[in-house]
Every structure is written in structure tokens, then in C-alpha cells.
Motif scaffolding. Structure first.
Motif, PDB file in Angstrom:
ATOM      1  N   HIS A   1       0.834  -1.213   0.000  1.00 57.71           N
ATOM      2  CA  HIS A   1       0.000   0.000   0.000  1.00 57.71           C
ATOM      3  C   HIS A   1       0.865   1.258   0.000  1.00 57.71           C
ATOM      4  O   HIS A   1       0.576   2.223  -0.714  1.00 57.71           O
ATOM      5  CB  HIS A   1      -0.936  -0.016   1.210  1.00 57.71           C
ATOM      6  CG  HIS A   1      -1.988  -1.076   1.090  1.00 57.71           C
ATOM      7  ND1 HIS A   1      -2.868  -1.385   2.093  1.00 57.71           N
ATOM      8  CD2 HIS A   1      -2.290  -1.920   0.063  1.00 57.71           C
ATOM      9  CE1 HIS A   1      -3.669  -2.366   1.697  1.00 57.71           C
ATOM     10  NE2 HIS A   1      -3.325  -2.708   0.475  1.00 57.71           N
ATOM     11  N   TRP A  41       2.127   1.814  -3.495  1.00 56.65           N
ATOM     12  CA  TRP A  41       1.085   2.356  -4.396  1.00 56.65           C
ATOM     13  C   TRP A  41       0.884   3.848  -4.128  1.00 56.65           C
ATOM     14  O   TRP A  41       0.770   4.658  -5.060  1.00 56.65           O
ATOM     15  CB  TRP A  41      -0.257   1.638  -4.199  1.00 56.65           C
ATOM     16  CG  TRP A  41      -0.483   0.414  -5.031  1.00 56.65           C
ATOM     17  CD1 TRP A  41      -0.855  -0.824  -4.587  1.00 56.65           C
ATOM     18  CD2 TRP A  41      -0.425   0.289  -6.474  1.00 56.65           C
ATOM     19  NE1 TRP A  41      -1.005  -1.699  -5.640  1.00 56.65           N
ATOM     20  CE2 TRP A  41      -0.750  -1.054  -6.807  1.00 56.65           C
ATOM     21  CE3 TRP A  41      -0.105   1.171  -7.512  1.00 56.65           C
ATOM     22  CZ2 TRP A  41      -0.773  -1.518  -8.127  1.00 56.65           C
ATOM     23  CZ3 TRP A  41      -0.138   0.697  -8.833  1.00 56.65           C
ATOM     24  CH2 TRP A  41      -0.462  -0.623  -9.119  1.00 56.65           C
ATOM     25  N   ILE A  42       0.818   4.218  -2.858  1.00 60.31           N
ATOM     26  CA  ILE A  42       0.586   5.636  -2.531  1.00 60.31           C
ATOM     27  C   ILE A  42       1.714   6.489  -3.104  1.00 60.31           C
ATOM     28  O   ILE A  42       1.472   7.527  -3.742  1.00 60.31           O
ATOM     29  CB  ILE A  42       0.448   5.817  -1.003  1.00 60.31           C
ATOM     30  CG1 ILE A  42      -0.883   5.214  -0.529  1.00 60.31           C
ATOM     31  CG2 ILE A  42       0.542   7.302  -0.617  1.00 60.31           C
ATOM     32  CD1 ILE A  42      -1.011   5.083   0.979  1.00 60.31           C
ATOM     33  N   ARG A  43       2.948   6.054  -2.900  1.00 60.31           N
ATOM     34  CA  ARG A  43       4.071   6.849  -3.425  1.00 60.31           C
ATOM     35  C   ARG A  43       4.067   6.873  -4.953  1.00 60.31           C
ATOM     36  O   ARG A  43       4.337   7.895  -5.573  1.00 60.31           O
ATOM     37  CB  ARG A  43       5.399   6.327  -2.876  1.00 60.31           C
ATOM     38  CG  ARG A  43       5.703   6.818  -1.452  1.00 60.31           C
ATOM     39  CD  ARG A  43       7.019   6.284  -0.935  1.00 60.31           C
ATOM     40  NE  ARG A  43       6.966   4.846  -0.716  1.00 60.31           N
ATOM     41  CZ  ARG A  43       6.437   4.268   0.372  1.00 60.31           C
ATOM     42  NH1 ARG A  43       5.938   5.004   1.334  1.00 60.31           N
ATOM     43  NH2 ARG A  43       6.402   2.954   0.495  1.00 60.31           N
ATOM     44  N   ARG A  89       1.256   9.283  -6.082  1.00 64.95           N
ATOM     45  CA  ARG A  89       1.551  10.690  -5.773  1.00 64.95           C
ATOM     46  C   ARG A  89       2.694  11.213  -6.653  1.00 64.95           C
ATOM     47  O   ARG A  89       2.630  12.321  -7.185  1.00 64.95           O
ATOM     48  CB  ARG A  89       1.874  10.862  -4.295  1.00 64.95           C
ATOM     49  CG  ARG A  89       0.635  10.673  -3.413  1.00 64.95           C
ATOM     50  CD  ARG A  89       0.960  10.916  -1.954  1.00 64.95           C
ATOM     51  NE  ARG A  89       1.565  12.227  -1.748  1.00 64.95           N
ATOM     52  CZ  ARG A  89       0.909  13.372  -1.641  1.00 64.95           C
ATOM     53  NH1 ARG A  89      -0.409  13.385  -1.722  1.00 64.95           N
ATOM     54  NH2 ARG A  89       1.560  14.494  -1.437  1.00 64.95           N
ATOM     55  N   GLU A 131      -3.577  12.464  -6.456  1.00 65.43           N
ATOM     56  CA  GLU A 131      -3.895  12.426  -5.032  1.00 65.43           C
ATOM     57  C   GLU A 131      -4.743  11.183  -4.802  1.00 65.43           C
ATOM     58  O   GLU A 131      -5.698  10.932  -5.546  1.00 65.43           O
ATOM     59  CB  GLU A 131      -4.686  13.666  -4.602  1.00 65.43           C
ATOM     60  CG  GLU A 131      -3.879  14.950  -4.617  1.00 65.43           C
ATOM     61  CD  GLU A 131      -2.645  14.904  -3.708  1.00 65.43           C
ATOM     62  OE1 GLU A 131      -2.664  14.165  -2.699  1.00 65.43           O
ATOM     63  OE2 GLU A 131      -1.664  15.614  -4.021  1.00 65.43           O
ATOM     64  N   VAL A 132      -4.397  10.413  -3.793  1.00 65.47           N
ATOM     65  CA  VAL A 132      -5.184   9.214  -3.474  1.00 65.47           C
ATOM     66  C   VAL A 132      -6.460   9.641  -2.758  1.00 65.47           C
ATOM     67  O   VAL A 132      -6.400  10.391  -1.777  1.00 65.47           O
ATOM     68  CB  VAL A 132      -4.368   8.252  -2.585  1.00 65.47           C
ATOM     69  CG1 VAL A 132      -5.225   7.063  -2.163  1.00 65.47           C
ATOM     70  CG2 VAL A 132      -3.121   7.791  -3.318  1.00 65.47           C
ATOM     71  N   TRP A 142      -8.465   1.071  -5.704  1.00 68.60           N
ATOM     72  CA  TRP A 142      -7.797   2.351  -5.491  1.00 68.60           C
ATOM     73  C   TRP A 142      -8.513   3.416  -6.318  1.00 68.60           C
ATOM     74  O   TRP A 142      -8.862   3.177  -7.481  1.00 68.60           O
ATOM     75  CB  TRP A 142      -6.338   2.278  -5.933  1.00 68.60           C
ATOM     76  CG  TRP A 142      -5.484   1.460  -5.023  1.00 68.60           C
ATOM     77  CD1 TRP A 142      -5.287   0.113  -5.059  1.00 68.60           C
ATOM     78  CD2 TRP A 142      -4.718   1.935  -3.909  1.00 68.60           C
ATOM     79  NE1 TRP A 142      -4.446  -0.278  -4.042  1.00 68.60           N
ATOM     80  CE2 TRP A 142      -4.077   0.820  -3.321  1.00 68.60           C
ATOM     81  CE3 TRP A 142      -4.499   3.198  -3.344  1.00 68.60           C
ATOM     82  CZ2 TRP A 142      -3.247   0.937  -2.210  1.00 68.60           C
ATOM     83  CZ3 TRP A 142      -3.669   3.315  -2.245  1.00 68.60           C
ATOM     84  CH2 TRP A 142      -3.050   2.184  -1.682  1.00 68.60           C
ATOM     85  N   ALA A 164      -8.073   7.587  -7.318  1.00 70.19           N
ATOM     86  CA  ALA A 164      -7.144   8.723  -7.258  1.00 70.19           C
ATOM     87  C   ALA A 164      -7.626   9.805  -8.199  1.00 70.19           C
ATOM     88  O   ALA A 164      -8.378   9.554  -9.141  1.00 70.19           O
ATOM     89  CB  ALA A 164      -5.740   8.255  -7.642  1.00 70.19           C
TER      90      ALA A 164
END
Ligand SMILES: C[S@@+](CC[C@H](N)C(=O)[O-])C[C@H]1O[C@@H](n2cnc3c(N)ncnc32)[C@H](O)[C@@H]1O
Length: 254
Positions: free
Chosen positions: A202, A205-207, A210, A215-216, A249, A251
Motif C-alpha cells: 500500500h 502504491w501511494i508513493r 503521488r 492524489e489518493v 484504489w 485517485a
């Protein structure tokens, strides 16, 4: 073909080979008026994969396969494009377009390099398509390029936890044991399977999202209903009721 990255060429051969196995499920999902998602056929009301305001919007499905997701979006009034790496999958999609009287562009190609200009779309989606089989460093950046500012991305793929718990043996379901390290996971090749998959933690994925300009907005850990069924052998309902086997997800492009 020779210009394709190695994992894309391998996955093309795999999906051209597997396409026949996906015809029946593609036909069923094309025939379904309401979207259903993933291996347990979770209803749209549970996951909200599709934006409410799709009518008149430009949408692209990255790794569309038989293109039933694209069909659901077209029926909601979106101008849809589907891209897929497998001509055999697209052959089914084209037949189903004719049978259902829908017509939208189906592009044979790699979702890591989509032949559309920057900022062509308002929404990009993938259900076990590019989000599982394409390199995230490439396809997420490409999705960001394709989307207009404020555009949205939604994808559904195997939950990271499931990937840690699925045995190497084909058709053996996940247990409650962690079978491989979480740290460092990215490109995954299963011992009995010629394809190349990509599974990220996770945090990764966030990095990735971004860094690529997103933006998540949400991460939904999918829980099937108590009476849900699946035809896939690698996860049981008992497992999926206790731990997430799929994740969604969402975003937004900055
Ligand atoms: C599991 S299907 C996804 C379609 C459908 N949602 C489904 O779940 O059956 C996976 C699809 O991803 C496609 N795919 C794999 N790598 C791709 C890539 N780099 N670019 C575009 N499509 C790709 C495959 O050809 C295959 O049709």
C-alpha cells in the motif's frame, strides 16, 4: 512486437492463449445491466468503481480484455476507448460490441504507451488489466498523462495481503500463512505461470500514485457478501470474508 518490453510481450502471448477461457465470463458481464466486479462479483454499490457523472465524459479502460467495463461505461453515456494488449481478447470484445449494438474504439496496444494525446480523458479505469499486468512505473505515469487535471483513476486488483498468502502451486487457495516477504515486492512471476504480474504494498502504491501526479482519494478493501460465489480457485469465500482479497484504489489527477 520486438519493441515491446519483455513483460508486455510475455503477457501478450499469455493472454492470446488464455482468451478463450474468458469468453463466457465476458459474455455474462456484457449481458449484465448492473456492473459487478472482481472474482466474487461484488455489486457496484459496494465499491463505486464508476463515477456518477460519466455521461458525456471521455473514459478509457486500460487493459479492457473483453471490454464489458467499457460497455457499462458506454451505456452510462461516456465516450469510451478500450485498449488491450491481446488481439484475441479484443476479438471477443468486437464480437460482443456487434451483438450488443455498441460501438467504441478498441485499440490493440500496451497501456504503458497509449496512442492518444495528453489530457484526452476525464476517467481511466482498470479491473485486473494494466493495474495487474503492466509496470506501475509506466502505466500510472501514462494514466496521469492521459487524464485532464481533476480527472479520476480507479482500479481493482488483487489485495496485497492475498498475494502474500497465495501458494506457488497452481489452483491451491490462499491460507492464513504469509508465504513470501512483503518488502521489495513489485514484479512477480509465479513458478507455474508464464505471465508477469505487478504487486505493490500500500505504501508503494501511494508513493507511485503521488509521484505520478495523483492524489489518493480512497482505498477500498473488498469484502464479498456472505453468499457470494467465485469460479476462481485461488481464494475461498471463507478467506475473503476474513481478509481482503481485492482492493480498489481511487485517485484524482492534480
Ligand atoms: C483479467 S483481463 C482484464 C479484463 C477484465 N476486466 C477481466 O477481469 O477479465 C486482463 C487483460 O489485461 C490485458 N493486458 C495485460 N497487459 C497489458 C498491457 N500492458 N496493456 C494493455 N492490456 C494489457 C490482457 O491482455 C488481458 O486482456
Amino acid at each position: 512486437m520486438s519493441e515491446l518490453p519483455e513483460h508486455v510481450a510475455r503477457n501478450r502471448a499469455l493472454w492470446d492463449d488464455w482468451a478463450a477461457k474468458y469468453v463466457a465470463s465476458g459474455e455474462r458481464r456484457w449481458a449484465s445491466a448492473d456492473p459487478i466486479w472482481g472474482v466474487f462479483r461484488v455489486p457496484e454499490s459496494e465499491v463505486g468503481m464508476l463515477p456518477d457523472d460519466l455521461a458525456g465524459k471521455d473514459a478509457i479502460e486500460l487493459g479492457c480484455g473483453t471490454a464489458y467495463v467499457s460497455a457499462w461505461m458506454a451505456r452510462r453515456g461516456a465516450r469510451v476507448v478500450g485498449i488491450d494488449n491481446s488481439e484475441a481478447q479484443l476479438a471477443t470484445a468486437r464480437r460482443l460490441q456487434r451483438e450488443h449494438g455498441l460501438d467504441f474504439p478498441l485499440v490493440h496496444g500496451n497501456a504503458e504507451r497509449v496512442p492518444y494525446p495528453d489530457a484526452s480523458f476525464d476517467f481511466a479505469i482498470s479491473e485486473y488489466g494494466a493495474c495487474l499486468w503492466a509496470d506501475p512505473a509506466r502505466w500510472v505515469a501514462e494514466a496521469a498523462r492521459l487524464l485532464r487535471p481533476g480527472g479520476r483513476l480507479a482500479f481493482l486488483t488483487n489485495a496485497f495481503l492475498l498475494t502474500l498468502c497465495v501458494p506457488d502451486e497452481t489452483d491451491v487457495p490462499a491460507t492464513d500463512r504469509l508465504l513470501r516477504p512483503a518488502f521489495g515486492m513489485y514484479r512477480v512471476e509465479w513458478p507455474n505461470d508464464p505471465g508477469v504480474e505487478f504487486h505493490l504494498s500500500h505504501g508503494d502504491w501511494i508513493r507511485m500514485l503521488r509521484r505520478s501526479g495523483f492524489e489518493v482519494e480512497d482505498l477500498i478493501e473488498v469484502r464479498p457478501a456472505a453468499d457470494a460465489t467465485t469460479s476462481y480457485p485461488y481464494v475461498t469465500l471463507e478467506w475473503a470474508r476474513q481478509w481482503p482479497c481485492e482492493e480498489v484504489w481511487k485517485a484524482r489527477k492534480r
